[in-house]
Design a protein around this motif. Sequence first.
Motif: not given
Lengths: 315, 519
Positions: B55, B127-128, B130, B132, B134-135, B397-400, B402, B412, B431-432
């Motif tokens: 990633r 999806p199992d 996971a 990146p 995929r999108n 940031y990613l957790d709360q 984004w 980006y 996707a995002w």
Amino acid sequence: MSASYILKRVALIFYTLLVVSLLVFGITQVLPADAAVMMLGENATADALEALRNSMGLNDPVWLQYLRWIGGVLQGDFGTSLRTGQQVGPALFSALGTSLMLAVFSLAFMLVLALPAGILAAIRRGKLTDLLVSFLSYIGVALPEFVTATLAVLFIADWWGILPPAGYVPLSQDLAGGLRHLVLPVAVVSIIMIAHVSRMVRSELVDVLHTDYIRAAHLKGLSRSRILFRHGLRNALLPTITIVALDVGYLLGGVIVVEEIFSIPGIGRALMAAIQARDLPVIQAGVLIMAATYCIVNFAADLMYAWLDKRIQYD
Amino acid sequence: MSLNRRTFLLSTAAVMALNAYAPDIALAQAAPERGGTLRVAIDQAVSVLHPLLSRVNPEYLAAELLYSGLTRLSVSMQAEPDLATEWDANETLTEWTFKLRDNLKFHDGAACTSADVVASFEAILNPDFASPARNNVGPIEKIEAVDPLTVKFILSTPYADLPVALAYNNARIVPASVIANNFESLRLEANGTGPFKLVSYEPDRLVVVERNPDYYDSARPHVDRVELRVFPDLGAQVSSLIAGDIDLVATVEPNDFMRLEGEDGIDALRAASGQFCNVNFGTDIAPFNDARVRRALALCIDRDAMVDFMTEGYGIKGNDTPLNESYAFFKALPQREANLEEAKRLLAEAGMPDGFEAELIASDRPAIRTQLAIALREMAKEIGVTINVRTMPHATYLDQVWTKGAFYIGFYNMQPTPDGIFKLLFTSDAAWNETRWNNKQFDALIEEARGILDADKRTEIYTKAQELMFEDVPSLIPAFFDVLGAKRAWMHDYAIHPRASVFRLDFAWLDANSPTRAS
């Protein structure tokens, strides 16, 4: 010093480690984001997160995760890293080895410079030598390692090209190359320790040299060097041992800036990467290994106290 | 004709002029020499070796050395043959057929056939696992093996960009048997069809690969080995390059770049790119649900100052759309410049003549996010808007924040196609979908362009889509960054890629001046 004392101390070390492991586990549970979020980063979709959490066992109850982990540790298995998929134990012990090597070289280099400097400053108290040692130690204490490291790289590596600026080569692979890569980091780490150890040696030695038994030794007609080394230094060194033992802790976890700048894969950096990735097994094992090392070094310092000063009795 | 300085300069100028038009052809100018170890500095650990799960750029680099895709992305963002030599689509662009090379082999010697391609893409889409990718690989509904050397992609909607999308960093071909039996094993070992084979893997220090003698092109790779060395400190990378301890720094910061430009024996590399740092509005949250408020903020930005401040001059102005000259099918809209009067008028019209106060969140990684936040804070003061900048660790940031927040900084990489960036960030099904802009007219345009091969028509549609964004401002894009890197002059045929995540090191070679050629 009785055997039961040593046994008690060892038991206490294990107890400390248990408390540490519980604390760290607790803290990581409270941190925002988990390993799955960090693994997927900006690729996280709800179902991908769920799938990854399941495969990592992050959806199990906290106590089950803890018990599973501690059970493994008791059998010598620290688990696998959530970030890299590698075995945690071998990876961390190799990082610990790298850090210990840096620590041993730095301690040796530091002692070689700091002890004579401190002794010299003490016996020439108030003279130019003393002032010079004090002045240089103040500079050493005042400059943080990211400054000295950057300056060292800039002058010694970039401008003069004497030594490689960064990188790490295992000594087992290439002894000469490995040592060349170690010079700058060892120098940078030592500078800070030289400062406070030499000051500690100086002040302790000054105190000791003013005690009655030293005066008695003088009156008895012993030679200056015998008084200094056999009677003075032996007592003055006791607090220095404590300081050095504490420095080992600093050398393992506190030199992360130096490890980053010089790209040394030590345990500080491993732990930092693990915390950033919320890689729980590595965080746990890393903290545990560092705590254990710290406990052992301090225990060793206590034993050395008793050996150096026969008046100290542990029971 | 004897070669003097003048004719030499003329001929190099001609070569350079040629390069400007055909950057990919330029790779053939001098005969590559074989041998040596290419030492590359990377700024993050290769935490994930698994090609379907990597990633970050250093991980993409490792995957690219060890694995191949069906296609690969050229420096000019075209799809080039990789494992597939040719491809074709039906009239409606809903069925694509790819022909594989003959005699492809994985590193363990097993044959690589269409069955492995099918299994790899099924894993990517599962999806199992996971992945990146995929999108990012397009609207694939089904993939079938027609014969051992032919695969067919059946799409749910027409998609003209499929060959480019299949060059995505995570769309790598791995053995079907590994996927079926031991998918996780690829986290520690590698078995691909790439130009190099794995020698050793230490995530936080060093990854070593060596030439794959069975690579499908016997001419490549030119170097015997590649070492990826992790240098977490950016200054140390540059110092090591100057010292000659490494040959290539994959990414360089602007201030280091300035320092390298004057160094002897070093080529500072620079490519215009679509990489940007932006300000995302949660367009469903007040006061940013009012387009006039968003436009007012867009009008308070001094974009020349932004380019200077954020990119140190190594970049260009943005126009609040994610496209620029680096993308295909691009037509420039009139450049938006600062207009404080108009901005104040818009705020008044939105019922906030005295401005408002808002919290702008910036993750601490990379540091440029905070820089943008602070610049915007100062510029917005001019129109009475008080911005409080809050920085936080990237994990928090990613957790709360984004994709959830109302007002925060994004960062980006350039995507290979306009469709790629629009579908990643701005359509309703992105996707995002950070801005929750959900503009149906915009969605329809992007969807329509997917079914068209004609370049002019696509340009026209994407220009309309840009106009919608320019008008409605779901996101502020004040500047684009150039991608910067640096190499030793003894390394040849490496061009920095605008996408920043593609490296093509199998084309690179070292001349006799390189220290590793001698030994």
